[in-house]
Design a protein around this motif. Structure first.
Motif, PDB file in Angstrom:
ATOM      1  N   TYR A  42       0.771  -1.249  -0.108  1.00 48.23           N
ATOM      2  CA  TYR A  42       0.064   0.004   0.027  1.00 48.23           C
ATOM      3  C   TYR A  42       0.815   1.226   0.112  1.00 48.23           C
ATOM      4  O   TYR A  42       2.228   1.225   0.628  1.00 48.23           O
ATOM      5  CB  TYR A  42      -1.073  -0.014   1.222  1.00 48.23           C
ATOM      6  N   SER A  43       0.443   2.294  -0.810  1.00 55.53           N
ATOM      7  CA  SER A  43       1.473   3.485  -1.002  1.00 55.53           C
ATOM      8  C   SER A  43       1.765   4.207   0.247  1.00 55.53           C
ATOM      9  O   SER A  43       0.848   3.968   1.130  1.00 55.53           O
ATOM     10  CB  SER A  43       0.661   4.356  -2.174  1.00 55.53           C
ATOM     11  N   ALA A  44       2.644   4.828   0.342  1.00 54.81           N
ATOM     12  CA  ALA A  44       3.104   5.815   1.547  1.00 54.81           C
ATOM     13  C   ALA A  44       1.887   7.068   1.605  1.00 54.81           C
ATOM     14  O   ALA A  44       1.403   7.114   2.778  1.00 54.81           O
ATOM     15  CB  ALA A  44       4.287   6.445   1.168  1.00 54.81           C
ATOM     16  N   LYS A  45       1.289   7.317   0.535  1.00 58.71           N
ATOM     17  CA  LYS A  45       0.204   8.294   0.905  1.00 58.71           C
ATOM     18  C   LYS A  45      -1.084   7.650   1.570  1.00 58.71           C
ATOM     19  O   LYS A  45      -1.734   8.224   2.242  1.00 58.71           O
ATOM     20  CB  LYS A  45      -0.146   8.834  -0.668  1.00 58.71           C
ATOM     21  N   SER A  46      -1.474   6.186   1.133  1.00 63.59           N
ATOM     22  CA  SER A  46      -2.360   5.626   1.652  1.00 63.59           C
ATOM     23  C   SER A  46      -2.169   5.415   3.218  1.00 63.59           C
ATOM     24  O   SER A  46      -3.147   5.626   3.998  1.00 63.59           O
ATOM     25  CB  SER A  46      -2.713   4.234   0.911  1.00 63.59           C
ATOM     26  N   TRP A  47      -0.862   4.977   3.587  1.00 58.46           N
ATOM     27  CA  TRP A  47      -0.600   4.973   5.004  1.00 58.46           C
ATOM     28  C   TRP A  47      -0.718   6.002   5.752  1.00 58.46           C
ATOM     29  O   TRP A  47      -1.068   6.174   6.908  1.00 58.46           O
ATOM     30  CB  TRP A  47       0.905   4.272   5.098  1.00 58.46           C
ATOM     31  N   GLU A  48      -0.222   7.256   5.260  1.00 55.60           N
ATOM     32  CA  GLU A  48      -0.573   8.697   5.712  1.00 55.60           C
ATOM     33  C   GLU A  48      -1.930   8.838   6.095  1.00 55.60           C
ATOM     34  O   GLU A  48      -2.410   9.357   7.357  1.00 55.60           O
ATOM     35  CB  GLU A  48       0.252   9.832   4.854  1.00 55.60           C
ATOM     36  N   ARG A  49      -2.913   8.452   5.330  1.00 53.54           N
ATOM     37  CA  ARG A  49      -4.433   8.401   5.463  1.00 53.54           C
ATOM     38  C   ARG A  49      -4.863   7.641   6.602  1.00 53.54           C
ATOM     39  O   ARG A  49      -5.398   7.905   7.527  1.00 53.54           O
ATOM     40  CB  ARG A  49      -5.022   8.218   4.132  1.00 53.54           C
ATOM     41  N   TYR A  50      -4.177   6.490   6.509  1.00 47.03           N
ATOM     42  CA  TYR A  50      -4.840   5.377   7.554  1.00 47.03           C
ATOM     43  C   TYR A  50      -4.254   5.683   9.102  1.00 47.03           C
ATOM     44  O   TYR A  50      -4.903   5.948   9.912  1.00 47.03           O
ATOM     45  CB  TYR A  50      -4.034   3.933   7.121  1.00 47.03           C
ATOM     46  N   GLY A  52      -3.636   8.689   9.923  1.00 46.33           N
ATOM     47  CA  GLY A  52      -4.281   9.833  10.348  1.00 46.33           C
ATOM     48  C   GLY A  52      -5.375   9.955  10.532  1.00 46.33           C
ATOM     49  O   GLY A  52      -6.140  11.046  10.984  1.00 46.33           O
ATOM     50  N   GLY A  53      -6.060   8.720  10.565  1.00 43.59           N
ATOM     51  CA  GLY A  53      -7.416   8.761  10.773  1.00 43.59           C
ATOM     52  C   GLY A  53      -8.332   9.159   9.576  1.00 43.59           C
ATOM     53  O   GLY A  53      -9.453   9.518  10.053  1.00 43.59           O
ATOM     54  N   ARG A  54      -7.752   9.517   8.422  1.00 37.80           N
ATOM     55  CA  ARG A  54      -8.762  10.204   7.591  1.00 37.80           C
ATOM     56  C   ARG A  54      -9.261   9.063   6.649  1.00 37.80           C
ATOM     57  O   ARG A  54     -10.087   9.431   5.640  1.00 37.80           O
ATOM     58  CB  ARG A  54      -7.847  10.946   6.568  1.00 37.80           C
ATOM     59  N   TRP A  87     -16.881   3.182  11.246  1.00 34.09           N
ATOM     60  CA  TRP A  87     -16.773   3.900   9.981  1.00 34.09           C
ATOM     61  C   TRP A  87     -17.993   4.160   9.193  1.00 34.09           C
ATOM     62  O   TRP A  87     -18.163   5.060   8.716  1.00 34.09           O
ATOM     63  CB  TRP A  87     -15.610   3.501   9.625  1.00 34.09           C
ATOM     64  N   LEU A  88     -18.569   2.914   8.878  1.00 31.12           N
ATOM     65  CA  LEU A  88     -19.789   2.884   8.042  1.00 31.12           C
ATOM     66  C   LEU A  88     -20.818   3.661   8.657  1.00 31.12           C
ATOM     67  O   LEU A  88     -21.817   4.321   7.945  1.00 31.12           O
ATOM     68  CB  LEU A  88     -20.065   1.486   7.776  1.00 31.12           C
ATOM     69  N   GLU A  89     -21.152   3.755  10.000  1.00 26.69           N
ATOM     70  CA  GLU A  89     -22.194   4.456  10.764  1.00 26.69           C
ATOM     71  C   GLU A  89     -22.130   5.798  10.649  1.00 26.69           C
ATOM     72  O   GLU A  89     -22.669   6.730  10.110  1.00 26.69           O
ATOM     73  CB  GLU A  89     -22.137   4.053  12.108  1.00 26.69           C
ATOM     74  N   ALA A  96     -21.835  13.351   2.023  1.00 25.00           N
ATOM     75  CA  ALA A  96     -21.249  14.219   1.265  1.00 25.00           C
ATOM     76  C   ALA A  96     -19.891  14.324   1.323  1.00 25.00           C
ATOM     77  O   ALA A  96     -19.251  14.959   0.671  1.00 25.00           O
ATOM     78  CB  ALA A  96     -22.246  15.652   1.134  1.00 25.00           C
ATOM     79  N   GLU A  97     -19.458  13.873   2.389  1.00 24.86           N
ATOM     80  CA  GLU A  97     -18.194  14.099   2.768  1.00 24.86           C
ATOM     81  C   GLU A  97     -17.135  12.781   2.512  1.00 24.86           C
ATOM     82  O   GLU A  97     -17.526  11.699   2.908  1.00 24.86           O
ATOM     83  CB  GLU A  97     -17.840  14.331   4.317  1.00 24.86           C
ATOM     84  N   VAL A  98     -16.202  12.958   1.493  1.00 22.82           N
ATOM     85  CA  VAL A  98     -15.313  11.929   1.249  1.00 22.82           C
ATOM     86  C   VAL A  98     -14.034  12.402   1.611  1.00 22.82           C
ATOM     87  O   VAL A  98     -13.367  13.371   1.081  1.00 22.82           O
ATOM     88  CB  VAL A  98     -15.419  11.885  -0.366  1.00 22.82           C
ATOM     89  N   PRO A  99     -13.036  11.674   2.420  1.00 22.13           N
ATOM     90  CA  PRO A  99     -11.782  12.108   2.673  1.00 22.13           C
ATOM     91  C   PRO A  99     -10.896  12.056   1.549  1.00 22.13           C
ATOM     92  O   PRO A  99     -11.040  11.200   0.762  1.00 22.13           O
ATOM     93  CB  PRO A  99     -11.431  10.829   3.731  1.00 22.13           C
ATOM     94  N   ASP A 100     -10.057  13.045   1.428  1.00 19.23           N
ATOM     95  CA  ASP A 100      -9.110  13.221   0.418  1.00 19.23           C
ATOM     96  C   ASP A 100      -9.897  13.603  -1.230  1.00 19.23           C
ATOM     97  O   ASP A 100      -9.304  13.007  -2.055  1.00 19.23           O
ATOM     98  CB  ASP A 100      -8.238  12.129   0.153  1.00 19.23           C
ATOM     99  N   GLY A 101     -11.179  13.802  -1.089  1.00 21.61           N
ATOM    100  CA  GLY A 101     -11.643  13.868  -2.318  1.00 21.61           C
ATOM    101  C   GLY A 101     -12.430  15.136  -2.541  1.00 21.61           C
ATOM    102  O   GLY A 101     -12.078  16.074  -1.656  1.00 21.61           O
TER     103      GLY A 101
END
Length: 266
Positions: A42-50, A52-54, A87-89, A96-101
């Protein structure tokens, strides 16, 4: 030890617990995000999101983290399952809120994250592949239904009284959470609440089922509230177990095993 940024205040405690555990494992292994990317796929950017709680780390990423840091993958995956529910709840109330989107995009379930990340993602696990197939089938069905509806409307253009065509939509059945009762009775010198008679089953954070409901009922009988009697071993139940173990002079690890069962049934 890394100096971590503070996690978002609105982050659910169940998700926060998983993220904190992943951070501790990263620090313990003295790993950078680039090293994590190399070792897990998994990419470094993905791990930064994981971290960071995003974004919620996919099961494969969590299992890979446990493997490379020598942690127990079963418990870590159980934490991830509990976090996924939270997370799903949260996403259900914030579509309407999408992390990093971008604004206005609809939030995607965490299991679809690796499908949306393109070349960054490793090969799809079985569950994600099934989700992709179902999503594609649903989109195809919608397109075909729309085409049939348009054709029928155009075909009835010669008759002003042509009735509109209604395409029925079938919804999936609602999955209900099992209901558990606390029917405390004393038998053979031990207390039983009617959900399980186990004396040696091990239930811990992330566990679910009648054994958890039995422990919750016995904790309530002992005067310690575990939250609802829902058969889900979450933060409130774990806190109640810790309080009971301290009161009973047991090792306070938050896990209900043979010694804790024995004390609960006295």
């Amino acid at each position: 030890m890394s100096r971590w940024k503070e996690l978002p205040a609105e982050l659910d405690p169940r998700v926060r617990q998983l993220v904190v555990r992943l951070r501790l494992l990263k620090d313990r292994g003295e790993l950078s995000v680039r090293q994590l990317a190399t070792k897990t796929g998994y990419s470094a950017k993905s791990w930064e999101r994981y971290l960071g709680g995003r974004s919620l780390a996919p099961p494969d990423a969590v299992e890979a983290m446990a493997r490379i840091t020598g942690d127990d993958p079963t418990r870590l995956l159980a934490l991830r399952e509990v976090a996924a529910e939270a997370w799903l709840e949260g996403r259900a109330s914030e579509r309407a809120e999408v992390p990093d989107g971008g604004p206005g995009q609809e939030a995607a379930p965490p299991e679809l994250e690796i499908l949306l990340s393109g070349a960054e993602a490793p090969p799809l696990p079985g569950r994600a592949l099934r989700i992709a197939v179902v999503a594609g089938s649903a989109a195809l069905l919608l397109a075909v239904s729309s085409a049939v509806l348009v054709t029928l409307r155009l075909g009835g253009g010669d008759s002003p009284a042509a009735a509109p065509v209604v395409v029925p939509v079938t919804t999936a059945p609602t999955v209900s959470t099992p209901a558990y009762d606390c029917l405390a009775r004393r038998s053979g010198g031990r207390w039983y609440a009617g959900n399980s008679r186990t004396m040696d089953a091990t239930v811990a954070y992330g566990s679910a089922g009648p054994e958890v409901a039995e422990a919750q009922c016995l904790l309530r009988r002992a005067g310690i509230s575990p939250g609802g009697i829902d058969g889900m071993f979450g933060p409130l139940t774990r806190g109640a177990v810790l309080d009971f173990q301290k009161r009973a002079g047991l090792v306070a690890d938050g896990v209900v095993g043979p010694h804790t069962w024995k004390a609960l049934r006295r």
